[in-house]
Scaffold this motif. Structure first.
Motif, mmCIF file in Angstrom:
data_model
loop_
_atom_site.group_PDB
_atom_site.id
_atom_site.type_symbol
_atom_site.label_atom_id
_atom_site.label_comp_id
_atom_site.label_asym_id
_atom_site.label_seq_id
_atom_site.Cartn_x
_atom_site.Cartn_y
_atom_site.Cartn_z
ATOM 1 N N MET A 1 0.836 -1.203 0.000
ATOM 2 C CA MET A 1 0.000 0.000 0.000
ATOM 3 C C MET A 1 0.872 1.255 0.000
ATOM 4 O O MET A 1 0.623 2.199 -0.753
ATOM 5 N N LEU A 2 1.908 1.277 0.830
ATOM 6 C CA LEU A 2 2.816 2.415 0.891
ATOM 7 C C LEU A 2 3.506 2.632 -0.455
ATOM 8 O O LEU A 2 3.559 3.755 -0.964
ATOM 9 N N ARG A 3 4.006 1.570 -1.043
ATOM 10 C CA ARG A 3 4.692 1.678 -2.339
ATOM 11 C C ARG A 3 3.743 2.158 -3.426
ATOM 12 O O ARG A 3 4.115 2.985 -4.260
ATOM 13 N N PHE A 4 2.532 1.624 -3.427
ATOM 14 C CA PHE A 4 1.558 2.054 -4.427
ATOM 15 C C PHE A 4 1.305 3.553 -4.309
ATOM 16 O O PHE A 4 1.286 4.267 -5.316
ATOM 17 N N ALA A 5 1.132 4.030 -3.092
ATOM 18 C CA ALA A 5 0.869 5.459 -2.871
ATOM 19 C C ALA A 5 2.050 6.308 -3.331
ATOM 20 O O ALA A 5 1.862 7.355 -3.950
ATOM 21 N N LYS A 6 3.276 5.852 -3.037
ATOM 22 C CA LYS A 6 4.459 6.612 -3.438
ATOM 23 C C LYS A 6 4.634 6.618 -4.954
ATOM 24 O O LYS A 6 5.066 7.615 -5.519
ATOM 25 N N ASP B 1 12.085 7.296 1.562
ATOM 26 C CA ASP B 1 12.606 5.934 1.539
ATOM 27 C C ASP B 1 12.657 5.304 2.924
ATOM 28 O O ASP B 1 12.579 4.100 3.075
ATOM 29 N N ARG B 2 12.776 6.093 3.961
ATOM 30 C CA ARG B 2 12.863 5.555 5.321
ATOM 31 C C ARG B 2 11.525 5.037 5.841
ATOM 32 O O ARG B 2 11.478 4.341 6.846
ATOM 33 N N PHE B 3 10.446 5.368 5.180
ATOM 34 C CA PHE B 3 9.132 4.990 5.686
ATOM 35 C C PHE B 3 8.843 3.500 5.553
ATOM 36 O O PHE B 3 8.027 2.970 6.293
ATOM 37 N N GLU B 4 9.502 2.812 4.646
ATOM 38 C CA GLU B 4 9.285 1.365 4.564
ATOM 39 C C GLU B 4 9.727 0.698 5.858
ATOM 40 O O GLU B 4 9.028 -0.164 6.381
ATOM 41 N N MET C 1 -1.992 3.222 8.447
ATOM 42 C CA MET C 1 -1.402 3.248 7.110
ATOM 43 C C MET C 1 -1.634 4.594 6.417
ATOM 44 O O MET C 1 -0.735 5.113 5.760
ATOM 45 N N GLN C 2 -2.818 5.159 6.576
ATOM 46 C CA GLN C 2 -3.077 6.465 5.972
ATOM 47 C C GLN C 2 -2.127 7.517 6.548
ATOM 48 O O GLN C 2 -1.665 8.402 5.833
ATOM 49 N N GLY C 3 -1.845 7.413 7.826
ATOM 50 C CA GLY C 3 -0.900 8.334 8.445
ATOM 51 C C GLY C 3 0.493 8.185 7.862
ATOM 52 O O GLY C 3 1.147 9.179 7.520
ATOM 53 N N PHE C 4 0.963 6.959 7.730
ATOM 54 C CA PHE C 4 2.289 6.741 7.152
ATOM 55 C C PHE C 4 2.349 7.168 5.689
ATOM 56 O O PHE C 4 3.343 7.743 5.247
ATOM 57 N N VAL C 5 1.298 6.891 4.947
ATOM 58 C CA VAL C 5 1.266 7.318 3.548
ATOM 59 C C VAL C 5 1.343 8.838 3.466
ATOM 60 O O VAL C 5 2.126 9.393 2.682
ATOM 61 N N ALA C 6 0.547 9.520 4.278
ATOM 62 C CA ALA C 6 0.567 10.987 4.264
ATOM 63 C C ALA C 6 1.954 11.517 4.594
ATOM 64 O O ALA C 6 2.458 12.426 3.928
ATOM 65 N N LEU C 7 2.582 10.955 5.593
ATOM 66 C CA LEU C 7 3.932 11.389 5.955
ATOM 67 C C LEU C 7 4.931 11.083 4.843
ATOM 68 O O LEU C 7 5.770 11.928 4.504
ATOM 69 N N ALA C 8 4.855 9.916 4.286
ATOM 70 C CA ALA C 8 5.789 9.515 3.229
ATOM 71 C C ALA C 8 5.647 10.388 1.989
ATOM 72 O O ALA C 8 6.639 10.740 1.351
ATOM 73 N N LEU C 9 4.425 10.754 1.645
ATOM 74 C CA LEU C 9 4.205 11.566 0.448
ATOM 75 C C LEU C 9 4.637 13.017 0.634
ATOM 76 O O LEU C 9 4.850 13.723 -0.350
ATOM 77 N N HIS C 10 4.772 13.453 1.872
ATOM 78 C CA HIS C 10 5.144 14.842 2.124
ATOM 79 C C HIS C 10 6.533 14.993 2.732
ATOM 80 O O HIS C 10 6.927 16.084 3.111
ATOM 81 N N ASP C 11 7.285 13.922 2.817
ATOM 82 C CA ASP C 11 8.610 13.956 3.405
ATOM 83 C C ASP C 11 9.652 13.756 2.316
ATOM 84 O O ASP C 11 9.513 12.879 1.483
ATOM 85 N N CYS C 12 10.693 14.539 2.330
ATOM 86 C CA CYS C 12 11.720 14.426 1.291
ATOM 87 C C CYS C 12 12.573 13.163 1.458
ATOM 88 O O CYS C 12 13.298 12.782 0.554
ATOM 89 N N HIS C 13 12.482 12.509 2.592
ATOM 90 C CA HIS C 13 13.227 11.265 2.822
ATOM 91 C C HIS C 13 12.264 10.086 2.898
ATOM 92 O O HIS C 13 12.295 9.296 3.832
#
Length: 186
Positions: free
Chosen positions: A95-100, A169-172, A155-167
């Motif tokens: 799910m995270l990868r799909f969102a990214k 890759d660390r979210f996995e 998961m929605q929280g992590f996706v939101a953070l991952a999509l708005h964070d310049c790093h």
């Protein structure tokens, strides 16, 4: 397939593609049938002919997105067959990868970042949620619906953070750790 049918299908796919491109460049609030038509050097009449308007385009993109997400999750689940803890991690990472990889489509699927889709893609959305639910049911019998919603919110929280964070890759790794803690709490 006849040339006319091929052209029509190609134009429909171009409309969908240009809609996503426009959303990527201007954000979902900036998407309009006029702008899509201008990009394709066609009239809005053509868009209305094939889709009936902007809402129908968004619904089709949303449905496609949920089908793609379900396919990614299904593939992730298959790699960990019979191991529900590992399956929950795998489906979470999928799910995270799909969102990214598909940020505009993901935003549309969940009405985020100014995306507003008034259509009904609930059948397609339920497929991916049922995949996760089947894993959760193997991990706990305690109020599965509630546990599923807690997982989804996490998961929605992590996706939101991952999509708005310049790093991003660390979210996995962070998701992997969070899902481990989530499972321990069941």
């Amino acid at each position: 397939m006849s040339r006319k049918a091929e052209y029509q299908e190609s134009l429909k796919q171009d409309i969908l593609h240009q809609t996503l491109t426009l959303a990527s460049e201007e954000g979902w609030p900036g998407v309009s049938t006029r702008k899509i038509a201008d990009r394709l050097q066609t009239s809005t009449t053509a868009i209305y002919h094939y889709f009936g308007g902007k809402d129908a385009i968004l619904v089709e993109l949303q449905r496609e997105g949920f089908r793609q997400l379900a396919a990614a999750q299904e593939a992730a689940l298959a790699t960990r067959d019979g191991k529900p803890k590992k399956q929950l991690k795998a489906v979470s990472l999928a799910m995270l990868r799909f969102a990214k990889e598909n940020p505009e489509r993901y935003a549309l699927m969940f009405n985020l970042n100014g995306a507003v889709c008034h259509g009904d893609a609930s059948e397609e959305a339920l497929v991916s949620m049922r995949q996760v639910q089947s894993v959760v049911e193997q991990l706990t019998a305690d109020n599965v619906e509630s546990v599923l919603m807690h997982w989804f919110a996490m998961m929605q929280g992590f996706v939101a953070l991952a999509l708005h964070d310049c790093h991003a890759d660390r979210f996995e790794q962070l998701v992997d750790e969070a899902v481990s803690r989530f499972i321990k709490g069941l």
